[in-house]
Design an enzyme around this catalytic site. Structure first.
Site, PDB file in Angstrom:
ATOM      1  N   PHE A 127       0.852  -1.186   0.000  1.00 36.12           N
ATOM      2  CA  PHE A 127       0.000   0.000   0.000  1.00 36.12           C
ATOM      3  C   PHE A 127       0.889   1.237   0.000  1.00 36.12           C
ATOM      4  CE2 PHE A 127      -2.491   3.495   1.717  1.00 36.12           C
ATOM      5  CZ  PHE A 127      -3.618   3.418   0.909  1.00 36.12           C
ATOM      6  N   ASP A 214       9.173   2.449   2.093  1.00 38.03           N
ATOM      7  CA  ASP A 214       7.992   3.215   2.510  1.00 38.03           C
ATOM      8  C   ASP A 214       7.764   2.918   3.992  1.00 38.03           C
ATOM      9  OD1 ASP A 214       5.457   4.093   3.170  1.00 38.03           O
ATOM     10  OD2 ASP A 214       4.513   3.417   1.304  1.00 38.03           O
ATOM     11  N   LYS A 243       2.297   9.606   8.275  1.00 41.45           N
ATOM     12  CA  LYS A 243       1.450   9.255   9.416  1.00 41.45           C
ATOM     13  C   LYS A 243       1.910   9.782  10.778  1.00 41.45           C
ATOM     14  CE  LYS A 243      -1.347   5.622   7.545  1.00 41.45           C
ATOM     15  NZ  LYS A 243      -0.966   4.967   6.313  1.00 41.45           N
TER      16      LYS A 243
HETATM   17  C1  LIG Z   1      -1.131   5.234   4.901  1.00 43.13           C
HETATM   18  C2  LIG Z   1      -0.020   4.849   4.018  1.00 43.13           C
HETATM   19  C3  LIG Z   1       0.284   5.571   2.852  1.00 43.13           C
HETATM   20  C4  LIG Z   1      -0.567   6.716   2.373  1.00 43.13           C
HETATM   21  O1  LIG Z   1      -0.575   7.767   3.237  1.00 43.13           O
HETATM   22  P1  LIG Z   1      -1.660   8.964   3.069  1.00 43.13           P
HETATM   23  O2  LIG Z   1      -1.225   9.965   4.072  1.00 43.13           O
HETATM   24  O3  LIG Z   1      -3.005   8.376   3.341  1.00 43.13           O
HETATM   25  O4  LIG Z   1      -1.548   9.438   1.674  1.00 43.13           O
HETATM   26  C5  LIG Z   1       1.396   5.185   2.127  1.00 43.13           C
HETATM   27  N1  LIG Z   1       2.144   4.142   2.495  1.00 43.13           N
HETATM   28  C6  LIG Z   1       1.890   3.429   3.601  1.00 43.13           C
HETATM   29  C7  LIG Z   1       2.786   2.302   3.976  1.00 43.13           C
HETATM   30  C8  LIG Z   1       0.787   3.735   4.383  1.00 43.13           C
HETATM   31  O5  LIG Z   1       0.514   2.993   5.467  1.00 43.13           O
END
Ligand SMILES: *Cc1c(COP(=O)(O)O)cnc(C)c1O
Length: 394
Positions: A127, A214, A243
């Site tokens: 994700f 990420d 986050k």
């Molecule tokens: C939540 C998340 C995103 C996206 O973040 P947003 O602030 O919602 O755009 C990207 N990568 C990971 C691993 C995430 O958990």
């Protein structure tokens, strides 16, 4: 009727205020918060030091522009570079934007090496966000459905599978980078082996690829160390954060090191809000409190306590009871995989005053704030175990 676009399936509750790991709804009912706004509220709710720092900053300066120097952003970049042992930081406002920056950086890096159609290796169940490029990088067909044509330039491989990457390395000369989550969050709390991360680092070195992690969900102390890839004792070329970075104030960051530094030049990328004084004060204060209050040790110890408690509560004579596949995760990134869809547990927990989440239909996900106490951790286990036991009995 509210005029919000219908993009979320929301639970029937709205909160008015919070204190530490507690949230209070409009009826005054209290909830134990094991979600932290999806790993955002690192310091819980209403943290006195964050409130004081933000209040002071709001009274001085919230936003200027990247047309000018921003000292708060400079200071936050220094701090992040120091804890990540990386060189440069680009500030934005969310996780998908941080990944967009990483994807653009990798493409530009490829073009600078004479690769006209640069490709990035991404993972199944990954994700990376909801914008078009990050949705295309995301390994979830359901989330992508209806938004085709997707952005091209991604090559998908199974997660934590070195042979799959080696095969791409042998066959695809257009690859310029690998992008993955050291721990997949939305994908079900899947933890990459340290051996895998070290091997990916080695391939990236050999092939001159960028290793891009990420850490939007798993980073910033949640796994008992600043960043989850540090468990493997490696240094990525690019890392994305968001986050938990601002404890609730929107901020994202894309960090670069080694061969990824100096790729962007003025005009290549930007953000109106990115790195503004308010957001960077939130980030600086979050980082400071994590360090001074030793919240990484807290995350690691409490994570163990919660996982032990869950394993104990869900134990049978020979391992876990039937219906529970695994209790896994690292620090305060915890997954309980069941053998059946269990989305209903979220509502049942809510009724009992507990906030949890279920991802990929079968994995109960817990993301407590790094300030959660042992007593609250024990309370979380005591509330959740009977809910799961009752659910599995049906
Ligand atoms: C939540 C998340 C995103 C996206 O973040 P947003 O602030 O919602 O755009 C990207 N990568 C990971 C691993 C995430 O958990």
């Amino acid at each position: 009727m509210p005029h919000l676009m219908n993009t979320y399936g929301r639970l029937p509750v709205a909160f008015t205020h919070g204190e530490g790991c507690r949230l209070f709804d409009e009826q005054g009912k209290s909830y134990l918060d094991a979600m932290s706004g999806i790993a955002v509220n690192t310091l819980g709710h209403n943290h006195p030091r964050l409130v004081a720092a933000l209040s002071k900053q709001i009274g001085r300066l919230m936003h200027t522009s990247n047309l000018y120097h921003i000292r708060e952003a400079e200071e936050a970049s220094d701090r992040l570079a120091s804890i990540a042992k990386m060189d440069e930081v680009f500030f934005c406002n969310s996780g998908c934007e941080a990944n967009e920056a990483a994807i653009k950086l990798a493409r530009l890096y490829g073009h600078q090496q004479g690769i006209d159609q640069p490709a990035i290796i991404v993972m199944e169940q990954a994700f990376h966000g909801r914008t078009l490029a990050t949705l295309s990088a995301t390994g979830n067909r359901k989330a992508q459905a209806g938004f085709e044509p997707l952005v091209s330039g991604f090559v998908r491989v199974p997660f934590d599978d070195l042979a799959a990457i080696e095969q791409v390395a042998a066959n695809n000369p257009n690859v310029v980078a690998v992008l993955f989550e050291p721990i997949q969050g939305e994908g079900g709390i899947n933890v990459a082996h340290n051996k895998y991360m070290r091997a990916v680092r080695k391939i990236c070195n050999e092939k001159n690829w960028l290793m891009m992690v990420d850490e939007v969900q798993c980073g910033l102390g949640r796994t008992g160390i600043w960043f989850a890839h540090q468990h493997a004792d490696i240094l990525p070329d690019v890392m994305t954060l968001a986050k938990g970075l601002g404890s609730g104030v929107p901020i994202g960051a894309c960090l670069a090191a080694g061969r990824a530094t100096g790729v962007f030049k003025p005009g290549n990328h930007g953000s109106t809000f990115g790195g503004n004084p308010l957001a960077c004060t939130a980030a600086l204060t979050t980082l400071k409190v994590i360090e001074t209050d030793d919240l990484m040790t807290r995350a690691s110890e409490l994570g163990e306590l919660i996982r032990d408690g869950l394993r104990h509560g869900l134990a049978s004579a020979d391992g876990l009871i039937k219906g529970v596949v695994e209790v896994r995760g690292d620090g305060l990134l915890i997954g309980i995989e069941l053998d059946r869809p269990c989305g209903d547990l979220v509502k049942r927990a809510l009724a009992k005053g507990l906030l949890i989440n279920v991802t990929v239909e079968k994995v109960v996900r817990l993301l407590p704030a790094l300030v959660m106490s042992d007593a609250e951790g024990a309370e979380l286990v005591a509330l959740l175990v009977p809910l799961i036991l009752d659910f599995l009995k049906e």
